[in-house]
Enzyme design. Sequence first.
Site: not given
Length: 395
Positions: A39, A196, A353, A376
């Site tokens: 980053r 999931k 990620g 996100g």
Amino acid sequence: MDRQFRTLDDIGDIRGKRVLVREDLNVPLSDGAVTDDTRLRATVATVAELADKGAIVLVLAHFGRPKVPSPDLSLAQIVKPYEAVLGRPVRYVDWEGDAANVATLQPGDIAVLENTRFFGGEEKNDPATVARFAALGDLYVNDAFSAAHRAHASTEGLAHALPAFAGRAMEAELDALEKALGNPEHPVAAVVGGAKVSTKLDVLKHLVGKVDHLIIGGGMANTFLAARGVNVGKSLCEHDLTGTAEEILDAADKAGCTVHLPYDVVVAKEFRANPQTRTVNVHEVAADEMILDIGPAATEALGDVLKNCRTLVWNGPLGAFETPPFDAATVALAKTAAALTKEGGLVSVAGGGDTVAALNQAGVAGDFTFVSTAGGAFLEWMEGRELPGVAALAR
């Protein structure tokens, strides 16, 4: 490219101007050392360009999730590692006496301001906090796509308080996403994996109307297999969501989107590194076995799908890639995608990620067209949501 936002190319003469630059400096630390500077390196293009043009560069960033200001979450500890990455001096400016300290900076200087989340109003996008930040600068540059899904003072509010521009990393990210789903070249394939279905329901529902091929892997594929009447044994499976899976399959069918589920799988009776495994047809999974990866025949068939596509969006691994040998399908398909990209036949955009880790494990992250480190924000973009930090940059 006709962009809907202004970039550094539109910023004009900035010598002596104070430029507030929102970056993502939320890097992992261990014993005071940065363990992954990805980053930090992503900020160099924007920060160095602004400094070289004579701007006074004031870097805004959050660090962790502080309840109250704490030395453990101070950005002061990032300054030395950041200097090493930038190859030039970096000042640290605390919020106490910030205006006076900023006033001592000269054209070309770079300073990191203290953790924006030390202000309670940052995450609330409080107008007083926005005004406090804005008073320090003349212009605003948002270069942190990874925080663009948050409507915070430093990510959204400032874009309305000062002339706003996208930094180079933000520009590259938005250009790549436009090529991937905004205005892609068809046929388009999407790989969506993960444990999931429940975590990616909105992604799947959005993609079936946007892509030509939807490749479902990871634990979530088991829920879709169960929806089609397959006995998945002890596999991770959200049986309560099989109805939702059927709805997604029906929607894909109506939209002309082909959904690809594995027809051969790698199974084991225990989930650990290198257990005894066997590769079977999905209809031959025993009651005491778990599906932990896609099989080689299905993986090869998916590679053939990609060879007939022009665009690929990838989020999530195909199997339990962290545990060998259940990384085989992810690595194999990633290498196929990378090869097609290098040949110039495929635009490949990946993010998240686990996805970045999987592509690094396959040794091909550098061969994809673009790999986003955003988590996100990338997922919400795949869901078709408007990202506040991006929307605020609109011309």
